[in-house]
Design a protein around this motif. Sequence first.
Motif, PDB file in Angstrom:
ATOM      1  N   VAL A  95      13.612   3.473   4.056  1.00  0.00           N
ATOM      2  CA  VAL A  95      12.577   2.560   4.853  1.00  0.00           C
ATOM      3  C   VAL A  95      11.687   3.436   5.687  1.00  0.00           C
ATOM      4  CG1 VAL A  95      12.245   1.002   6.718  1.00  0.00           C
ATOM      5  CG2 VAL A  95      14.361   0.704   4.898  1.00  0.00           C
ATOM      6  N   VAL A  96      12.088   4.500   6.244  1.00  0.00           N
ATOM      7  CA  VAL A  96      11.125   5.438   7.134  1.00  0.00           C
ATOM      8  C   VAL A  96      10.272   5.992   6.004  1.00  0.00           C
ATOM      9  CG1 VAL A  96      10.893   7.421   8.555  1.00  0.00           C
ATOM     10  CG2 VAL A  96      12.547   5.541   9.162  1.00  0.00           C
ATOM     11  N   ALA A  97      10.765   6.541   5.074  1.00  0.00           N
ATOM     12  CA  ALA A  97       9.927   7.145   3.921  1.00  0.00           C
ATOM     13  C   ALA A  97       8.842   6.389   3.474  1.00  0.00           C
ATOM     14  CB  ALA A  97      10.954   7.875   2.783  1.00  0.00           C
ATOM     15  N   ALA A  98       9.211   5.150   3.242  1.00  0.00           N
ATOM     16  CA  ALA A  98       8.177   3.964   2.730  1.00  0.00           C
ATOM     17  C   ALA A  98       7.170   3.846   3.713  1.00  0.00           C
ATOM     18  CB  ALA A  98       8.829   2.765   2.227  1.00  0.00           C
ATOM     19  N   VAL A  99       7.525   3.700   5.095  1.00  0.00           N
ATOM     20  CA  VAL A  99       6.433   3.394   6.077  1.00  0.00           C
ATOM     21  C   VAL A  99       5.708   4.824   6.137  1.00  0.00           C
ATOM     22  CG1 VAL A  99       6.224   3.287   8.426  1.00  0.00           C
ATOM     23  CG2 VAL A  99       7.882   1.932   7.712  1.00  0.00           C
ATOM     24  N   LEU A 100       6.145   5.966   5.996  1.00  0.00           N
ATOM     25  CA  LEU A 100       5.335   7.369   6.149  1.00  0.00           C
ATOM     26  C   LEU A 100       4.337   7.203   5.027  1.00  0.00           C
ATOM     27  CD1 LEU A 100       7.911   9.833   7.375  1.00  0.00           C
ATOM     28  CD2 LEU A 100       6.163   8.710   8.963  1.00  0.00           C
ATOM     29  N   ALA A 110      18.674  16.903   7.483  1.00  0.00           N
ATOM     30  CA  ALA A 110      17.407  16.381   7.370  1.00  0.00           C
ATOM     31  C   ALA A 110      17.348  15.124   6.516  1.00  0.00           C
ATOM     32  CB  ALA A 110      16.431  17.631   6.778  1.00  0.00           C
ATOM     33  N   ALA A 111      18.317  14.369   6.785  1.00  0.00           N
ATOM     34  CA  ALA A 111      18.314  13.212   6.071  1.00  0.00           C
ATOM     35  C   ALA A 111      17.250  12.168   6.182  1.00  0.00           C
ATOM     36  CB  ALA A 111      19.536  12.401   6.625  1.00  0.00           C
ATOM     37  N   MET A 112      16.560  12.021   7.305  1.00  0.00           N
ATOM     38  CA  MET A 112      15.365  11.184   7.675  1.00  0.00           C
ATOM     39  C   MET A 112      14.241  11.667   7.696  1.00  0.00           C
ATOM     40  SD  MET A 112      15.122   8.139  10.443  1.00  0.00           S
ATOM     41  CE  MET A 112      16.234   7.061   9.848  1.00  0.00           C
ATOM     42  N   PRO A 113      13.305  11.684   7.003  1.00  0.00           N
ATOM     43  CA  PRO A 113      13.124  10.432   5.868  1.00  0.00           C
ATOM     44  C   PRO A 113      13.626  11.011   4.514  1.00  0.00           C
ATOM     45  CG  PRO A 113      10.754  11.108   6.223  1.00  0.00           C
ATOM     46  CD  PRO A 113      11.841  12.011   7.476  1.00  0.00           C
ATOM     47  N   SER A 114      13.991  10.252   3.670  1.00  0.00           N
ATOM     48  CA  SER A 114      14.389  10.741   2.469  1.00  0.00           C
ATOM     49  C   SER A 114      13.177  10.841   1.590  1.00  0.00           C
ATOM     50  CB  SER A 114      15.324   9.632   1.805  1.00  0.00           C
ATOM     51  OG  SER A 114      15.542   9.776   0.266  1.00  0.00           O
ATOM     52  N   LEU A 115      12.758  12.098   1.158  1.00  0.00           N
ATOM     53  CA  LEU A 115      11.865  12.551   0.166  1.00  0.00           C
ATOM     54  C   LEU A 115      12.182  12.455  -1.202  1.00  0.00           C
ATOM     55  CD1 LEU A 115      10.045  15.568   1.947  1.00  0.00           C
ATOM     56  CD2 LEU A 115       9.124  13.402   2.026  1.00  0.00           C
ATOM     57  N   HIS A 116      13.407  12.147  -1.431  1.00  0.00           N
ATOM     58  CA  HIS A 116      13.840  11.665  -2.785  1.00  0.00           C
ATOM     59  C   HIS A 116      13.320  10.408  -3.149  1.00  0.00           C
ATOM     60  CE1 HIS A 116      16.660  14.887  -3.110  1.00  0.00           C
ATOM     61  NE2 HIS A 116      17.076  14.516  -4.523  1.00  0.00           N
ATOM     62  N   PHE A 117      13.342   9.471  -2.109  1.00  0.00           N
ATOM     63  CA  PHE A 117      12.761   8.225  -2.263  1.00  0.00           C
ATOM     64  C   PHE A 117      11.338   8.028  -2.024  1.00  0.00           C
ATOM     65  CE2 PHE A 117      11.336   3.936  -0.681  1.00  0.00           C
ATOM     66  CZ  PHE A 117      11.857   3.242  -1.882  1.00  0.00           C
ATOM     67  N   GLY A 118      10.678   8.721  -1.124  1.00  0.00           N
ATOM     68  CA  GLY A 118       9.557   8.796  -0.804  1.00  0.00           C
ATOM     69  C   GLY A 118       8.404   9.342  -2.123  1.00  0.00           C
ATOM     70  N   TRP A 119       9.025  10.555  -2.481  1.00  0.00           N
ATOM     71  CA  TRP A 119       8.217  11.117  -3.603  1.00  0.00           C
ATOM     72  C   TRP A 119       8.530  10.283  -4.841  1.00  0.00           C
ATOM     73  CZ3 TRP A 119       9.178  16.975  -4.100  1.00  0.00           C
ATOM     74  CH2 TRP A 119       8.621  17.577  -2.741  1.00  0.00           C
ATOM     75  N   ALA A 120       9.652   9.621  -5.183  1.00  0.00           N
ATOM     76  CA  ALA A 120       9.846   8.757  -6.439  1.00  0.00           C
ATOM     77  C   ALA A 120       8.852   7.371  -6.223  1.00  0.00           C
ATOM     78  CB  ALA A 120      11.091   8.342  -6.410  1.00  0.00           C
ATOM     79  N   LEU A 121       8.788   6.987  -4.976  1.00  0.00           N
ATOM     80  CA  LEU A 121       7.838   5.833  -4.962  1.00  0.00           C
ATOM     81  C   LEU A 121       6.431   6.166  -5.157  1.00  0.00           C
ATOM     82  CD1 LEU A 121       7.602   2.766  -4.227  1.00  0.00           C
ATOM     83  CD2 LEU A 121       7.457   3.553  -1.801  1.00  0.00           C
ATOM     84  N   MET A 122       6.048   7.208  -4.545  1.00  0.00           N
ATOM     85  CA  MET A 122       4.580   7.780  -4.879  1.00  0.00           C
ATOM     86  C   MET A 122       4.317   8.023  -6.110  1.00  0.00           C
ATOM     87  SD  MET A 122       1.894   7.818  -3.719  1.00  0.00           S
ATOM     88  CE  MET A 122       0.165   8.429  -4.515  1.00  0.00           C
ATOM     89  N   LEU A 123       5.213   8.618  -6.984  1.00  0.00           N
ATOM     90  CA  LEU A 123       5.414   8.745  -8.428  1.00  0.00           C
ATOM     91  C   LEU A 123       5.015   7.490  -9.227  1.00  0.00           C
ATOM     92  CD1 LEU A 123       7.822  11.033 -10.647  1.00  0.00           C
ATOM     93  CD2 LEU A 123       6.929   8.792 -11.364  1.00  0.00           C
TER      94      LEU A 123
END
Length: 302
Positions: free
Chosen positions: A236-241, A175-188
């Motif tokens: 990138v996909v995490a940021a788009v979502l 379940a590599a895509m998207p990266s919730l590590h990055f998505g959650w960090a960006l939202m934080l």
Amino acid sequence: MTSHTTPAGPEAGPAGPRAARRRLIRELLLVAGFFTVYKAGRLLSTDRTGEAFRNAERIWDAERALRLPGEGAVQRLLLHGDALVHTANTYYAVVHFPATALFLIWLYVRRPAHYLWTRRVLAVLTGAALVLHLAFPLAPPRMLEAARLIDTGQVYGPTVYRAAPDTDTLANQFAAMPSLHFGWALMLALGVIAATRTPSPAGKAPSRWRLLWLLHPLLTLLVIVGTANHYWLDAVVAAVLLGVALLVVPRPRAAGPGTDPGANSDTGTDSGTDSDADTDADAAAGGLPDRQSAAAAVGAGQ
């Protein structure tokens, strides 16, 4: 969704604390329930190994066609010393969930309206990620032979994954895509910036130093790529979502520190204020290289 209740003041008596406890319990159950559903859902695609590796080859080829920098370039920087790569692995393993939890707790106590907004955004982002995890199983770059990357978690430690994905009952390694590590960090980062945008009661302007919170998603990006747990495109996909979630979830009303979290719990009105968020292992568990030869084995990702 459009009602607005006034925070209970001291005159509300015993009902105030009881209502606050009920709201807190409700929030804890909501977050825990959603997380349980998400974790259970991710495990549904653990047996799709062949599809996950085919998708990994497609993502790797797409990144090269887009001339994205090779993930190996970042990993080689980490492999300059055991301490550095060990720190990166530790950051990947232990920072993700505690940082998000502390962030939500701080918002709940200090910025209730922003807490509700953030909780809804994270729910939309995580739900969309679960759908993509199920529809598009993806082996991470550490498992892809063409990437020539080291599974730094297995070689240097610590790791949150078992060496053989098919024996891992706690995590879906496909379940590599998207990266919730990055998505959650960006939202934080965006959430803290938005919540601290409001001037203090004394009229003091918010500090520009709050923009330094953007270093958290940047560091997270380098860690997830350098440890070979994610591709660039996963982030990138995490940021788009996340961008889509920010568009569909109404922004919070203005709220100062200490406001009752229940005050805006049913508010869906978009006031257009207080938000900077829109600104924008090897699959067979084969032999692992020793630490001395790890750096030499990393490919450049051409």
